[in-house]
Design an enzyme around this catalytic site. Structure first.
Site, PDB file in Angstrom:
ATOM      1  N   ASN A   1      18.365 -15.527   5.336  1.00  0.00           N
ATOM      2  CA  ASN A   1      17.812 -16.989   5.121  1.00  0.00           C
ATOM      3  C   ASN A   1      17.682 -17.266   3.704  1.00  0.00           C
ATOM      4  OD1 ASN A   1      15.633 -16.990   5.377  1.00  0.00           O
ATOM      5  ND2 ASN A   1      15.225 -17.871   7.402  1.00  0.00           N
TER       6      ASN A   1
ATOM      7  N   HIS B   1     -11.728   9.323  -0.808  1.00  0.00           N
ATOM      8  CA  HIS B   1     -11.303  10.320   0.513  1.00  0.00           C
ATOM      9  C   HIS B   1     -12.438  10.237   1.435  1.00  0.00           C
ATOM     10  CE1 HIS B   1      -7.955  10.922  -1.802  1.00  0.00           C
ATOM     11  NE2 HIS B   1      -7.453  11.747  -1.220  1.00  0.00           N
TER      12      HIS B   1
ATOM     13  N   ARG C   1     -14.528  17.699   8.746  1.00  0.00           N
ATOM     14  CA  ARG C   1     -13.756  18.878   8.099  1.00  0.00           C
ATOM     15  C   ARG C   1     -14.609  19.915   7.939  1.00  0.00           C
ATOM     16  NH1 ARG C   1     -13.823  20.375   1.616  1.00  0.00           N
ATOM     17  NH2 ARG C   1     -12.120  21.867   1.824  1.00  0.00           N
TER      18      ARG C   1
ATOM     19  N   SER D   1      -4.549  20.062   7.807  1.00  0.00           N
ATOM     20  CA  SER D   1      -5.774  19.545   7.763  1.00  0.00           C
ATOM     21  C   SER D   1      -6.468  18.755   8.877  1.00  0.00           C
ATOM     22  CB  SER D   1      -6.149  18.695   6.228  1.00  0.00           C
ATOM     23  OG  SER D   1      -5.740  19.059   5.275  1.00  0.00           O
TER      24      SER D   1
ATOM     25  N   HIS E   1      10.593 -24.332   8.298  1.00  0.00           N
ATOM     26  CA  HIS E   1      10.009 -22.975   8.635  1.00  0.00           C
ATOM     27  C   HIS E   1       8.824 -23.110   9.953  1.00  0.00           C
ATOM     28  CE1 HIS E   1       8.446 -18.944   8.433  1.00  0.00           C
ATOM     29  NE2 HIS E   1       7.230 -19.561   8.052  1.00  0.00           N
TER      30      HIS E   1
ATOM     31  N   GLU F   1       0.869   6.402   6.975  1.00  0.00           N
ATOM     32  CA  GLU F   1       0.089   6.425   7.879  1.00  0.00           C
ATOM     33  C   GLU F   1       0.433   5.277   8.792  1.00  0.00           C
ATOM     34  OE1 GLU F   1      -0.746   6.740   4.492  1.00  0.00           O
ATOM     35  OE2 GLU F   1      -1.542   8.473   4.235  1.00  0.00           O
TER      36      GLU F   1
ATOM     37  N   HIS G   1       7.150 -22.833  14.683  1.00  0.00           N
ATOM     38  CA  HIS G   1       8.235 -22.313  13.509  1.00  0.00           C
ATOM     39  C   HIS G   1       9.680 -22.578  14.068  1.00  0.00           C
ATOM     40  CE1 HIS G   1       4.470 -20.413  12.886  1.00  0.00           C
ATOM     41  NE2 HIS G   1       4.954 -20.372  11.334  1.00  0.00           N
TER      42      HIS G   1
ATOM     43  N   ILE H   1      15.028 -17.761   2.451  1.00  0.00           N
ATOM     44  CA  ILE H   1      13.933 -18.851   2.284  1.00  0.00           C
ATOM     45  C   ILE H   1      12.642 -17.944   2.692  1.00  0.00           C
ATOM     46  CG2 ILE H   1      13.142 -20.822   3.653  1.00  0.00           C
ATOM     47  CD1 ILE H   1      14.991 -21.612   1.703  1.00  0.00           C
TER      48      ILE H   1
ATOM     49  N   PRO I   1       2.390 -10.072  12.922  1.00  0.00           N
ATOM     50  CA  PRO I   1       2.023  -9.543  11.675  1.00  0.00           C
ATOM     51  C   PRO I   1       3.275  -9.041  10.840  1.00  0.00           C
ATOM     52  CG  PRO I   1       0.712  -8.848  13.224  1.00  0.00           C
ATOM     53  CD  PRO I   1       1.663  -9.603  14.005  1.00  0.00           C
ATOM     54  N   LEU I   2       3.788  -9.423   9.853  1.00  0.00           N
ATOM     55  CA  LEU I   2       5.402  -9.060   9.476  1.00  0.00           C
ATOM     56  C   LEU I   2       5.376  -7.639   9.023  1.00  0.00           C
ATOM     57  CD1 LEU I   2       6.035 -12.475   7.442  1.00  0.00           C
ATOM     58  CD2 LEU I   2       6.751 -11.550   9.633  1.00  0.00           C
TER      59      LEU I   2
ATOM     60  N   GLY J   1      10.384 -11.690   5.285  1.00  0.00           N
ATOM     61  CA  GLY J   1       9.096 -11.378   5.359  1.00  0.00           C
ATOM     62  C   GLY J   1       8.859  -9.746   5.602  1.00  0.00           C
TER      63      GLY J   1
ATOM     64  N   ASP K   1     -13.426  16.118  -2.580  1.00  0.00           N
ATOM     65  CA  ASP K   1     -12.182  14.932  -3.118  1.00  0.00           C
ATOM     66  C   ASP K   1     -12.900  13.618  -3.276  1.00  0.00           C
ATOM     67  OD1 ASP K   1      -9.909  16.549  -2.888  1.00  0.00           O
ATOM     68  OD2 ASP K   1      -9.474  15.989  -0.723  1.00  0.00           O
TER      69      ASP K   1
END
Lengths: 650, 650
Positions: B178, B461, B508, B372, B252, B399, B21, B180, B111-112, B149, B457
């Site tokens: 940019n 869940h 739980r 919890s 790119h 998370e 790139h 793009i 990983p963006l 991204g 739940d």
């Protein structure tokens, strides 16, 4: 007072179950009452009326809100008995609203942020279908109740940015701005000016007192007049109406207790027995449930007179048009002759090209990897404001938002969405893929670059565990076609399953045609099948998927050349194979033979084919950055390695 | 001109690899040049100097930018040969920057959005350690280059909201504005006013021309003076300097080609051979690489004189303090006597309580489920502005952002982060857990509510596929302790592994103590072990994890009562078991016996214990909403079912 009926039912339901979330339903009871009684277009006697407004409770833990509303307005399935059996085995009133359990629940919610993200898909489907069938058949709104949790989740940003970009003005989000999360005050973890944030993505925004019916009414009316999506921040007190706990996070996720409930009822002047609604109030609410029936009847008349009446009904039913696969079938016959070598992502593109015109419900897209995913069918228009007529969505770099919007479109009906990204980023969209599987939405995830075969981009972009991880999701069909014939077959199966999402796992790199004779039937439908029989009594069985089928065939040829009778089984889908009769499975697996599987992923899950004594040729850890052919060699995923593994076991 | 050196190297590297790139490095060359030459505190000869500024290339596809910078400034490992071997097998210059491959790469990106989200953790660790050791030892900045991204991904919202809330003013994000993306113009998919959005979350923002060195310098200086995190929108042209393709998305993700490169070089007046830097320019850049050495030496002097010198060095090394597990060991001895029945999430809380004081690097938190998750150790302070001294983070309902921030803290060094959420939401954080495994960060994910045992739940869940899906991730230790003894043991192992992330899967619901005799050693460390021997020669082997170990013991008692000699194997970690000698594995698996596994999850992965002929008692699909005990009964995960399965095979 109508809203108090919701509050009391929420307290009663949670108390009886000794489990649940009363705070949110109590806090949003006023907003919901105004919404349902003055704005929401619905007819409780016709929960599936196609042109109803969609109501989505993104803050799904507040399920007693929607259950109460459905009960009060007279939805047939939302009986008092159901409310009394809240959160119990076999009831329709699950802990979180579950799509398919109870009419009126449009989408399964609970995993925060996702209801909001799904709602974008609903709103997209609505506008798109309006462009196809006209406003006289499709003209409804999508209303969402979202909580602080929904807005903190990253998915919310993908959703609001996409909705803002698409100017989905019939989408309205009612934010339960109660400033409370489970751990305490929202301020503990957030200082975001949500109004400014939504505005930054092109939404119209407004803040109101969520307990002032006049303000609520005015705001909802305002929302219906905007040319962009709307956010209404409803300042509320969590657990509104609770005698001593109003405003406390203690009302969020547990029963309030007998004492508190008694005091709260007294303060409200509520004397009816638990789950009982005073007759006058009941009448008032039932009237709300019936108010939409005149609209529904008028719509039915319009529908009856509509030129596209049957086509609309078919599209909304999810049935495919007649002849949906005529071009695909013809192409299959051609392919066994032409035997094209290409990347299976291209094969997938070919498959799409054969069905795209024939199935007008198909709406594609990509998370900004259109060229790589081969998701774009030539000459397709982009879906965009103001007409939304196009059938391709520029989802942007928003894999999760895309997957959720796809679910929303599928749930709305009339659309069969597919969307592309790199397979490794199925991790990003995974929570929505899971919901797709749980709800049974027909969506197709086009996951290209499905192994180390993508080469130089390296381990961050190379799936190794993803086949196993996707196969682990119940009710998800994971396809890994070996060539163009299988790709067409897999697409056909995916589209024919009305209640099952699919993941189409596709290679970046070229692979030869392996299905070179016309089987006369869709063999991929069986999940696994003998692609090449052994010369004589089979001593070795080789199992493979996708691009590794060619490697298995190569290995088989080498073994046969040494006089070792070897069969090759192609395994396009574990899930479909598991559904075959045991006799078929046993025949395919052939336990008496030496069994070797080859797949450029991890072994997990393969023992059902190769047993404890079989060999697996594949990955044992993350990949690396190098050209694809180098990686296959270095990681030992080669015909030679398969031959060796087989011979070591003979 | 210094920036052109980056541009030419980026073109050359991608051209030689025929993959990569170039557009982003060329576009951001000016910003990076000013940052590295005027602001970034670093010493190329001491890449691991603890008080260096951290530079994070969140837009990791532009890896040639960081490789060029490290090469130009004289990082020893960033040789010309490495640049020439960009994206090749065995090189340090992987397609995307990989942590641990090349000094100066602080975090694996690609990983963006995740580089940005990790940077928040870096900035948190910096302020926290400054509070612990003083600004004289810890006083550095975190600089991030992020692309469109990164900002479209939902994770970015979690990151900027958390950073804004914590007022991390030493964090500066340089956005490569940019306009793009891969599919074309950003406007195709986004219309967000990013400045307004960041501002809404409490950031100071500024927009500049990203090719104007004066503006860049002024903006970076401004950033260092703010009391909140800063975003600088750098308006750039992608592929800046490319003769005809400047500004086009074609720059790119592909090599520009000989012709374009030749023309671009000519326009720049660049005559040196590929990968060669003219002597004058080389000197200038090398000077930049050395400029920080005076700061580094001054710091070393301060460090030498510092009262906490050794403690700082130890903490940054990742070594645990002496006696880290003294209280834990004592507690273990106590537990085999007291045999407490409790939920394993409580057991995990007990484990934390025994090590929290002894290991000051531990910094906990939860994604708004503190009560919890049992992640909060009594009397701990909250980490917050202005001191950041506390050791507990209110991550909010984020998370994924939490998991990424945890990685960032671990990579910064001096902090061992753990964070809690419900196990089902490990799907949300999964992409960051994967990066943790790939990079080898010591982070502990506390995943409570680990099965249908969470009850009402419901399926949204209830993890069913998550044990399989987490076990599929290479280099992740997945623990599922059966009781408090095992929980303590698993925590000990997790903390002792410096380069392995852990997932602690916890119930739980209450479960009895099952390890009731003092083994004198940490048995969980072996991954699986015989918890209960058979009376006589074993006919049946039962394998179980977590709360199902008690069910297996119950079943064994029933089988023994019928005279069927039965052993029970507890399997706290598949991964650790796979690392044991084969003889040990064989002994534990005991292939000659009838084998039955019981786990409240899916079968996938269990055949390595039970083989093709064994029985698996567990889930086959999604769960349901009902009390836990009802669900175990309805889904047939009971001692009775285990007994039946065993007897059917005898």
């Amino acid at each position: 007072m109508m809203a108090n009926a919701i509050r009391v039912l929420a307290m009663d339901g949670v108390e009886k179950a000794k489990s649940g979330h009363p705070g949110m339903p109590m806090g949003m009871a006023d907003v919901a009452t105004v919404l349902f009684s003055k704005f929401l277009k619905f007819d409780a006697s016709a929960p599936n009326w196609a042109d109803r407004d969609r109501f989505i409770l993104s803050a799904g833990h507040g399920s007693m809100l929607i259950y109460s509303l459905l009960h009060l307005t007279g939805y047939k399935q939302a009986t008092r008995e159901q409310l009394e059996n809240f959160r119990q085995w076999g009831s329709r009133t699950a802990g979180h609203p579950e799509y398919g359990h109870l009419e009126g629940v449009e989408v399964t919610t609970g995993p925060l942020g996702q209801g909001l993200a799904h709602s974008v898909g609903f709103a997209m489907a609505e506008r798109h279908l309006a462009s196809r069938f006209g406003d006289e058949l499709v003209d409804h709104r999508t209303w969402v109740i979202a909580g602080d949790g929904c807005l903190m989740e990253g998915i919310s940003q993908e959703a609001i940015a996409l909705a803002g970009r698409l100017k989905l003005n019939k989408l309205c989000v009612l934010w339960d701005d109660n400033a409370i999360t489970i751990d305490g005050s929202v301020a503990l973890s957030d200082a975001t000016d949500q109004l400014a944030r939504f505005k930054a993505s092109g939404w119209a925004v407004k803040a109101i007192d969520g307990h002032d019916h006049g303000q609520i009414k005015k705001a909802l009316a305002w929302a219906t007049k905007q040319s962009v999506p709307t956010l209404i921040a409803c300042k509320t007190k969590i657990g509104k109406g609770a005698a001593t706990m109003e405003g406390s996070h203690k009302t969020h996720g547990a029963a309030l207790g007998d004492m508190e409930i008694a005091a709260s009822r007294q303060a409200m002047g509520w004397t009816a027995a638990p789950f009982e609604i005073p007759a006058e109030l009941d009448k008032e609410w039932k009237k709300v449930g019936k108010a939409g029936s005149k609209h529904r009847k008028a719509w039915e008349a319009r529908h009856l007179a509509h030129a596209q009446r049957d086509e609309f009904t078919r599209a909304m039913s999810g049935d495919l048009p007649n002849g949906a696969f005529a071009a695909l079938d013809a192409k299959l016959k051609e392919l066994v002759e032409t035997k094209p070598a290409m990347a299976t992502r291209q094969s997938s593109g070919e498959a799409l090209a054969t069905v795209f015109d024939a199935i007008p419900e198909l709406v594609g897209g990509s998370a900004d990897l259109t060229g790589s995913n081969n998701t774009f069918v030539k000459n397709t228009q982009i879906m965009d404001a103001p007409t939304y007529h196009g059938r391709y969505v520029n989802y942007g770099i928003r894999e999760f938002g895309m997957a959720a919007a796809m679910n929303g479109m599928a749930l709305h009906g009339g659309v069969i969405p597919y969307g592309g990204t790199f397979m490794v980023f199925s991790d990003y969209s995974r929570p929505a893929i899971r919901l797709a599987a749980l709800m049974g939405t027909r969506v197709v995830h086009v996951l290209t670059h499905d192994s180390i075969g993508l080469g130089e981009d390296g381990p961050t972009h190379q799936p190794v565990e993803h086949l196993a991880a996707l196969r682990a999701i119940p009710n998800l069909m994971v396809f890994r076609p070996a060539d163009t014939v299988e790709a067409l077959e897999c697409w056909q199966v995916a589209l024919q399953h009305k209640t099952t999402p699919s993941a189409m796992c596709l290679s970046r790199q070229k692979t030869p045609a392996v299905r070179t004779t016309d089987a006369g039937e869709n063999l991929s439908r069986k999940g696994a099948y003998e692609l090449k029989a052994a010369n004589g009594t089979a001593k070795v069985s080789l199992f493979a998927t996708g691009t590794e089928v060619a490697i298995a065939l190569d290995a088989a040829a080498k073994l046969e050349a040494e006089g070792i009778a070897t069969r090759v089984v192609s395994v396009p889908s574990f899930e479909l194979f598991a559904q075959q009769p045991k006799a078929y499975q046993d025949a395919v697996i052939a336990r008496g033979t030496v069994r070797v599987a080859v797949e450029a992923g991890l072994e997990q899950g393969w023992m059902r084919f190769i047993g404890e004594d079989g060999a697996f040729v594949g990955m044992t850890g993350f990949g690396a950055s190098a050209p694809a052919e180098v990686l296959y060699e270095k990681f030992g995923i080669t015909a030679g390695a398969v031959v060796e593994a087989a011979k070591a076991r003979l």
